[in-house]
Design a protein around this motif. Structure first.
Motif, PDB file in Angstrom:
ATOM      1  N   PRO A 268     -20.271   6.336  -8.295  1.00 20.68           N
ATOM      2  CA  PRO A 268     -19.820   7.620  -7.852  1.00 20.68           C
ATOM      3  C   PRO A 268     -19.407   8.108  -6.532  1.00 20.68           C
ATOM      4  CG  PRO A 268     -22.300   7.315  -8.253  1.00 20.68           C
ATOM      5  CD  PRO A 268     -21.759   5.894  -8.449  1.00 20.68           C
ATOM      6  N   THR A 269     -19.583   7.170  -5.551  1.00 21.94           N
ATOM      7  CA  THR A 269     -19.172   7.241  -4.176  1.00 21.94           C
ATOM      8  C   THR A 269     -17.645   7.098  -3.907  1.00 21.94           C
ATOM      9  OG1 THR A 269     -19.612   5.223  -3.467  1.00 21.94           O
ATOM     10  CG2 THR A 269     -21.533   6.528  -3.334  1.00 21.94           C
ATOM     11  N   VAL A 270     -17.068   6.393  -4.934  1.00 24.60           N
ATOM     12  CA  VAL A 270     -15.915   6.106  -4.699  1.00 24.60           C
ATOM     13  C   VAL A 270     -15.110   7.022  -5.913  1.00 24.60           C
ATOM     14  CG1 VAL A 270     -14.040   4.341  -5.145  1.00 24.60           C
ATOM     15  CG2 VAL A 270     -15.917   3.672  -4.220  1.00 24.60           C
ATOM     16  N   TYR A 271     -14.091   7.931  -5.376  1.00 20.68           N
ATOM     17  CA  TYR A 271     -13.566   9.021  -6.447  1.00 20.68           C
ATOM     18  C   TYR A 271     -12.328   9.246  -5.991  1.00 20.68           C
ATOM     19  CZ  TYR A 271     -13.550  13.504  -9.059  1.00 20.68           C
ATOM     20  OH  TYR A 271     -13.264  14.449  -9.575  1.00 20.68           O
ATOM     21  N   LYS A 272     -11.473   9.642  -7.134  1.00 17.45           N
ATOM     22  CA  LYS A 272     -10.064  10.157  -7.245  1.00 17.45           C
ATOM     23  C   LYS A 272      -9.278   9.441  -6.207  1.00 17.45           C
ATOM     24  CE  LYS A 272     -11.206  13.217 -10.196  1.00 17.45           C
ATOM     25  NZ  LYS A 272     -11.139  13.009 -11.741  1.00 17.45           N
ATOM     26  N   ASN A 273      -8.609   8.646  -6.979  1.00 17.74           N
ATOM     27  CA  ASN A 273      -7.445   7.851  -6.090  1.00 17.74           C
ATOM     28  C   ASN A 273      -6.166   8.731  -6.188  1.00 17.74           C
ATOM     29  OD1 ASN A 273      -9.349   5.477  -5.841  1.00 17.74           O
ATOM     30  ND2 ASN A 273      -8.932   5.552  -8.125  1.00 17.74           N
ATOM     31  N   ASN A 274      -5.613   9.051  -5.102  1.00 20.54           N
ATOM     32  CA  ASN A 274      -4.331   9.888  -5.245  1.00 20.54           C
ATOM     33  C   ASN A 274      -3.194   9.067  -5.732  1.00 20.54           C
ATOM     34  OD1 ASN A 274      -5.164  12.466  -4.618  1.00 20.54           O
ATOM     35  ND2 ASN A 274      -4.169  12.327  -2.680  1.00 20.54           N
ATOM     36  N   GLU A 275      -2.285   9.733  -6.693  1.00 17.28           N
ATOM     37  CA  GLU A 275      -1.169   8.949  -7.087  1.00 17.28           C
ATOM     38  C   GLU A 275       0.094   8.834  -5.934  1.00 17.28           C
ATOM     39  OE1 GLU A 275      -0.658   7.758 -10.328  1.00 17.28           O
ATOM     40  OE2 GLU A 275      -2.531   8.297 -10.657  1.00 17.28           O
ATOM     41  N   PRO A 276       0.765   8.009  -6.045  1.00 20.82           N
ATOM     42  CA  PRO A 276       2.096   7.743  -5.068  1.00 20.82           C
ATOM     43  C   PRO A 276       2.611   9.257  -4.846  1.00 20.82           C
ATOM     44  CG  PRO A 276       2.025   6.057  -6.433  1.00 20.82           C
ATOM     45  CD  PRO A 276       1.319   7.293  -7.231  1.00 20.82           C
ATOM     46  N   GLY A 277       3.143   9.396  -3.497  1.00 21.71           N
ATOM     47  CA  GLY A 277       3.947  10.431  -3.194  1.00 21.71           C
ATOM     48  C   GLY A 277       5.541   9.821  -3.382  1.00 21.71           C
ATOM     49  N   ARG A 278       6.433  10.612  -2.585  1.00 19.49           N
ATOM     50  CA  ARG A 278       7.759  10.398  -2.755  1.00 19.49           C
ATOM     51  C   ARG A 278       8.076   8.985  -2.960  1.00 19.49           C
ATOM     52  NH1 ARG A 278       9.743  13.316   1.251  1.00 19.49           N
ATOM     53  NH2 ARG A 278       9.675  15.297  -0.091  1.00 19.49           N
ATOM     54  N   ASN A 279       8.628   8.711  -3.686  1.00 21.48           N
ATOM     55  CA  ASN A 279       9.141   7.166  -3.847  1.00 21.48           C
ATOM     56  C   ASN A 279      10.702   6.858  -4.225  1.00 21.48           C
ATOM     57  OD1 ASN A 279       8.908   4.270  -4.369  1.00 21.48           O
ATOM     58  ND2 ASN A 279       8.475   4.484  -6.508  1.00 21.48           N
TER      59      ASN A 279
ATOM     60  N   ASN B 241       0.880  -1.148   0.057  1.00 15.09           N
ATOM     61  CA  ASN B 241      -0.049   0.040   0.083  1.00 15.09           C
ATOM     62  C   ASN B 241       0.798   1.280  -0.119  1.00 15.09           C
ATOM     63  OD1 ASN B 241      -2.527  -1.554   0.404  1.00 15.09           O
ATOM     64  ND2 ASN B 241      -2.234  -1.631   2.503  1.00 15.09           N
ATOM     65  N   TYR B 242       0.728   2.106  -0.787  1.00 15.92           N
ATOM     66  CA  TYR B 242       1.568   3.199  -1.069  1.00 15.92           C
ATOM     67  C   TYR B 242       1.167   4.451  -0.189  1.00 15.92           C
ATOM     68  CZ  TYR B 242      -1.407   4.852  -4.909  1.00 15.92           C
ATOM     69  OH  TYR B 242      -2.416   5.424  -5.783  1.00 15.92           O
ATOM     70  N   THR B 243       1.867   5.395  -0.057  1.00 13.52           N
ATOM     71  CA  THR B 243       1.578   6.785   0.750  1.00 13.52           C
ATOM     72  C   THR B 243       1.413   7.763  -0.405  1.00 13.52           C
ATOM     73  OG1 THR B 243       2.649   5.894   2.592  1.00 13.52           O
ATOM     74  CG2 THR B 243       2.161   8.202   2.407  1.00 13.52           C
ATOM     75  N   ASP B 244       0.397   8.510  -0.268  1.00 12.83           N
ATOM     76  CA  ASP B 244       0.289   9.684  -1.158  1.00 12.83           C
ATOM     77  C   ASP B 244       0.959  10.811  -0.579  1.00 12.83           C
ATOM     78  OD1 ASP B 244      -1.069  10.905   0.653  1.00 12.83           O
ATOM     79  OD2 ASP B 244      -3.094  10.308  -0.408  1.00 12.83           O
ATOM     80  N   GLY B 245       1.005  12.071  -1.417  1.00 14.34           N
ATOM     81  CA  GLY B 245       1.669  13.198  -0.874  1.00 14.34           C
ATOM     82  C   GLY B 245       1.273  13.691   0.298  1.00 14.34           C
TER      83      GLY B 245
ATOM     84  N   ILE C 124      14.559   8.674  -7.315  1.00 16.15           N
ATOM     85  CA  ILE C 124      13.169   9.149  -6.603  1.00 16.15           C
ATOM     86  C   ILE C 124      12.220   9.755  -7.436  1.00 16.15           C
ATOM     87  CG2 ILE C 124      12.819  10.788  -4.624  1.00 16.15           C
ATOM     88  CD1 ILE C 124      15.578  10.960  -3.812  1.00 16.15           C
ATOM     89  N   ASP C 125      11.306   9.242  -7.439  1.00 14.19           N
ATOM     90  CA  ASP C 125       9.932   9.488  -8.069  1.00 14.19           C
ATOM     91  C   ASP C 125       9.355  10.486  -7.168  1.00 14.19           C
ATOM     92  OD1 ASP C 125      10.860   7.817 -10.065  1.00 14.19           O
ATOM     93  OD2 ASP C 125       9.387   6.331  -9.581  1.00 14.19           O
ATOM     94  N   ASN C 126       8.775  11.645  -7.903  1.00 15.74           N
ATOM     95  CA  ASN C 126       7.962  12.725  -6.892  1.00 15.74           C
ATOM     96  C   ASN C 126       8.794  12.928  -6.111  1.00 15.74           C
ATOM     97  OD1 ASN C 126       6.025  14.309  -6.189  1.00 15.74           O
ATOM     98  ND2 ASN C 126       4.587  12.751  -5.563  1.00 15.74           N
ATOM     99  N   LEU C 127       9.906  13.639  -6.400  1.00 17.92           N
ATOM    100  CA  LEU C 127      11.018  14.228  -5.470  1.00 17.92           C
ATOM    101  C   LEU C 127      10.334  15.080  -4.542  1.00 17.92           C
ATOM    102  CD1 LEU C 127      13.930  14.447  -4.480  1.00 17.92           C
ATOM    103  CD2 LEU C 127      14.200  16.267  -6.301  1.00 17.92           C
ATOM    104  N   MET C 128       9.437  15.888  -4.815  1.00 17.41           N
ATOM    105  CA  MET C 128       8.749  16.996  -3.950  1.00 17.41           C
ATOM    106  C   MET C 128       7.618  16.480  -3.105  1.00 17.41           C
ATOM    107  SD  MET C 128      11.005  19.076  -4.817  1.00 17.41           S
ATOM    108  CE  MET C 128      10.719  20.365  -3.693  1.00 17.41           C
ATOM    109  N   ASP C 129       7.321  15.296  -3.128  1.00 16.65           N
ATOM    110  CA  ASP C 129       6.268  14.617  -2.390  1.00 16.65           C
ATOM    111  C   ASP C 129       4.810  15.321  -2.716  1.00 16.65           C
ATOM    112  OD1 ASP C 129       5.198  12.583  -0.909  1.00 16.65           O
ATOM    113  OD2 ASP C 129       5.627  13.727   1.100  1.00 16.65           O
ATOM    114  N   HIS C 130       4.522  15.613  -3.916  1.00 20.28           N
ATOM    115  CA  HIS C 130       3.289  16.528  -4.151  1.00 20.28           C
ATOM    116  C   HIS C 130       2.264  15.352  -4.206  1.00 20.28           C
ATOM    117  CE1 HIS C 130       5.094  19.916  -6.767  1.00 20.28           C
ATOM    118  NE2 HIS C 130       5.473  19.858  -5.471  1.00 20.28           N
ATOM    119  N   ALA C 131       1.050  15.902  -3.521  1.00 20.11           N
ATOM    120  CA  ALA C 131      -0.408  15.013  -3.682  1.00 20.11           C
ATOM    121  C   ALA C 131      -0.980  15.642  -4.696  1.00 20.11           C
ATOM    122  CB  ALA C 131      -1.026  15.477  -2.123  1.00 20.11           C
ATOM    123  N   TYR C 132      -1.673  14.505  -5.429  1.00 19.44           N
ATOM    124  CA  TYR C 132      -2.205  14.994  -6.722  1.00 19.44           C
ATOM    125  C   TYR C 132      -2.632  13.575  -7.206  1.00 19.44           C
ATOM    126  CZ  TYR C 132       1.316  12.154  -9.530  1.00 19.44           C
ATOM    127  OH  TYR C 132       2.341  11.538  -9.803  1.00 19.44           O
TER     128      TYR C 132
END
Length: 697
Positions: free
Chosen positions: A677-688, A201-205, A658-666
């Motif tokens: 429609p109750t499930v929406y917008k899965n954030n991409e991984p943070g700093r990796n 399970n990854y951590t987002d920004g 290092i992917d997403n070096l600045m650890d942006h949430a997006y």
């Protein structure tokens, strides 16, 4: 697969071609003309990338890797099975071939698109074609084609056995391993490859955990026979298994999914004056997929334990012959494709378990095709491509009158009758689809090239669009999902124009395209289509399929500049727009404008690089289908990746970054579940952080 006349004809062609004479003068044969531009040419509509160059990041999931290629986006439901999109088109609008074979995912809601069965490191190259530049790749493919290719091993008497082993670690992947060994002789070879991924399970920004873990095991074996340079026969077997895959962007998870592929390929070259080349592909692939809401997550209540086991089977055969006459190359042949899909939704809360919906009511789509394409060298600077393809399509659902044990009123035929005004009990459909391409390519001035292409492509509905049958309620709201047995095939009329320049220092190209679509297959809420053949008994959030007219258009830009022998910089950008012209609405879920800037320094046995990925704001949304209150516009984002590598010796190499070096949430605009429609917008991984060690022997 039954021994149809097409199958027998292919075997006959194989036997006669391998015995034909190869003694005719090669000077009498026109040199092969490349039908489509490649990455080495200016103004490409087709790009070829090696797997090694695409794996310089910390996430080797195939859909995520494909995002690096200009014009390719992907929707995320979890960590596994990102679903590609090209030119605003996806699903059955794309042709995806894995070393010549087609595999169909087992999940109606696209947990496992065909790319999820393709381990990138097991292929030598990936070819992406944006739009249509040929009729040879298969039926449909209006949005584009993705080819995963494996090359024939090269015989080296001084090194008959070789191999490669790699192991990687990242924040996303607890570990990934890949190993391949090949033994190559004068008249044959054996290749054995296997890989495993254990994803976290990854951590987002924002520091939030996104439930996206999975485990995959994949492997294949190739047995090749090469009696001469002119003949190559390959038998291949492959298996891919994914377990415990979590999907926060879906109402269920997938405890287990297994795909198998068997392929037989023959390549004959310079066989005779009449038939120069022969290419034959036979394949069979199967998928068994289980998804539920209780093994890997807590169900909404003890009485709402649901599970959908599914199965798909794809069989295909294709023969392509190549002949030459004067300055014209002829490619022609025939193809057979059969796809069966079966899926049933079960209530696991009761004993004995009861069925609720025959979602895919044992659906079989069969396509029989004839194709021919000419490539004529008009001059040393120009060539003209003309192609024609005929596809005879038969679609049939064998279980439309079967009554589920837990919901006797949900026979698929009754579900269609409650939804569509023109449904009269049909369980099958037949189509005669004609497609064509006309393309002119010209090299002018030193290193400049341009092309102008026009194509007409008919794309038939898949099993979901035609025969999906899911009728139900959730919290008093009708949330059904119903295919349209009488849906018409899409008719895409595309124009492509591109220009570019290729030198040792500079490579750039710009292309624009326009696609006028008649009978575009639109997935929409029933309440929006009451004047287009939908009954009022389909209400609330019922999803339906209707034909509308639409237009799609866009542009792709790329440039690379070698400033010094060691330093290269460049960028790419892709834009797509889509409009439902019948209803005067935007088409939902088309990728935002995306691009990247990159720079790499390779002075000797080490390299260092950076990549700025970005997407502009997506404001073109369909509020009637994805209400702004729930979905809305997607904000712009950017991430910075850095990476490097060091060749320690002929054997050892290390890469890290290092992917997403600045650890942006997006999040990506495509990443949501339109069914729920109750499930929406899965954030991409943070700093990796990631690292990989590779040993070659």
């Amino acid at each position: 697969m039954n021994q149809s006349p097409l199958y027998i004809a292919i075997l006959a062609a194989l036997s006669t071609s391998t015995l034909s004479s190869v003694s005719y003068a090669e000077t009498d044969k026109l040199k092969k003309i490349t039908v489509a531009a490649t990455v080495e040419e200016a103004a490409p509509q087709e790009e070829t990338h090696t797997s090694a160059e695409l794996l310089e990041n910390g996430n080797s999931e195939t859909g995520d890797v494909l995002r690096q290629i200009n014009g390719v986006s992907a929707a995320r439901k979890g960590g596994h099975g990102l679903d590609p999109q090209i030119r605003g088109q996806q699903y059955a609008q794309l042709n995806i071939l894995l070393d010549g074979a087609k595999i169909e995912g087992g999940c109606p809601n696209r947990m496992d698109p065909p790319t999820s069965y393709s381990e990138v490191s097991s292929y030598d190259e990936i070819v992406v074609i944006r739009g249509v530049n040929s009729v040879l790749n298969g039926p449909g493919g209006s949005g584009g084609t993705i080819l995963f290719n494996r090359q024939k091993p090269t015989y080296n008497p001084e090194k008959p056995v070789s191999g490669e082993v790699s192991i990687g670690k990242s924040n996303i992947l607890n570990y990934e391993t890949n190993a391949e060994v090949q033994t190559v002789g004068k008249t044959g070879y054996v290749v054995v490859q296997g890989s495993r991924k254990d994803a976290n399970n990854y951590t987002d920004g924002n520091g939030d955990v996104v439930k996206s873990s999975y485990n995959t095991n994949q492997g294949h074996i190739d047995l090749g026979w090469t009696p001469s340079d002119n003949h190559h026969l390959k038998l291949s077997a492959e298996k891919s298994r994914t377990e415990d895959a979590l999907y926060p962007g879906a109402a269920m998870d997938a405890p287990e999914t297994e795909g198998t592929m068997l392929r037989l390929k023959y390549e004959g070259r310079q066989l005779s004056e009449a038939i120069a080349d022969v290419d034959i592909d036979l394949y069979r692939s199967t998928v068994d997929h289980v998804m539920n809401n209780f093994d890997l997550r807590t169900p909404p209540s003890p009485t709402m334990k649901k599970e959908t086991p599914t199965s798909t089977e794809s069989n295909g055969a294709k023969i392509k012959l190549t002949s030459h006459l004067g300055k014209t190359q002829f490619d022609y042949g025939m193809q057979l494709e059969s796809i069966n899909k079966d899926a049933t939704l079960w209530n696991r809360s009761v004993t004995p378990n009861t069925s609720l919906n025959y979602m895919w009511p044992d659906v079989t789509n069969t396509t029989k095709s004839l194709f021919a394409e000419t490539n004529t060298l008009l001059s040393q600077q120009s060539n003209l491509i003309v192609g024609l393809r005929y596809d005879q399509v038969d679609a049939k659902a064998d279980n439309i009158n079967q009554a589920p044990t837990g919901a006797p009123g949900n026979t698929p035929s009754s579900v269609y009758a409650k939804t569509y005004t023109d449904y009269n009990g049909e369980d099958s459909a037949s189509e005669d689809n004609l497609s064509g391409v006309l393309r002119f390519e010209n090299t002018f001035a030193p290193n400049y090239k341009w092309y102008l292409g026009a194509s007409h492509t008919k794309r038939t509905a898949d099993a979901t669009e035609r025969f999906m049958s899911k009728w139900g309620m959730m919290s008093g709201t009708q949330t059904s999902w119903v295919g349209n047995p009488n849906i018409k095939p899409e008719q895409h009329n595309q124009i492509d124009l591109g220009i570019g320049k290729k030198t040792a220092q500079l490579n750039w190209n710009v292309s624009v395209w326009y696609d006028k679509v008649n009978d575009y297959i639109l997935r929409d809420l029933a309440t929006n289509q009451y004047d287009n053949g939908i009954k009022t008994t389909a209400k609330d959030k019922t999803e339906v399929y209707v034909n509308v007219d639409a237009e799609l258009y866009g542009a792709d830009l790329e440039a690379d500049y070698r400033m010094t022998p060691a330093f290269t910089a460049g960028g790419q950008f892709s834009l797509t727009k889509g409009r439902n012209t019948t209803d005067n609405r935007n088409i939902a879920m088309i990728s935002a404008p995306t691009g990247s800037l990159h720079a790499t320094y390779r002075p000797s046995n080490w390299h260092l690089g950076g990549r700025l990925n970005f997407a502009l704001e997506q404001t073109d949304i369909d509020k009637a289908y994805t209400p702004e209150a729930n979905h809305g516009e997607t904000p712009a984002w950017n991430t910075l990746d850095i990476y490097g590598g060091y060749q320690l010796s002929k054997t050892w190499q290390i890469n890290a970054g290092i992917d997403n070096l600045m650890d942006h949430a997006y999040y990506d605009h495509l990443s949501y579940d339109p069914v729920d429609p109750t499930v929406y917008k899965n954030n991409e991984p943070g700093r990796n952080y990631w690292a990989k060690v590779t040993a070659k022997f």
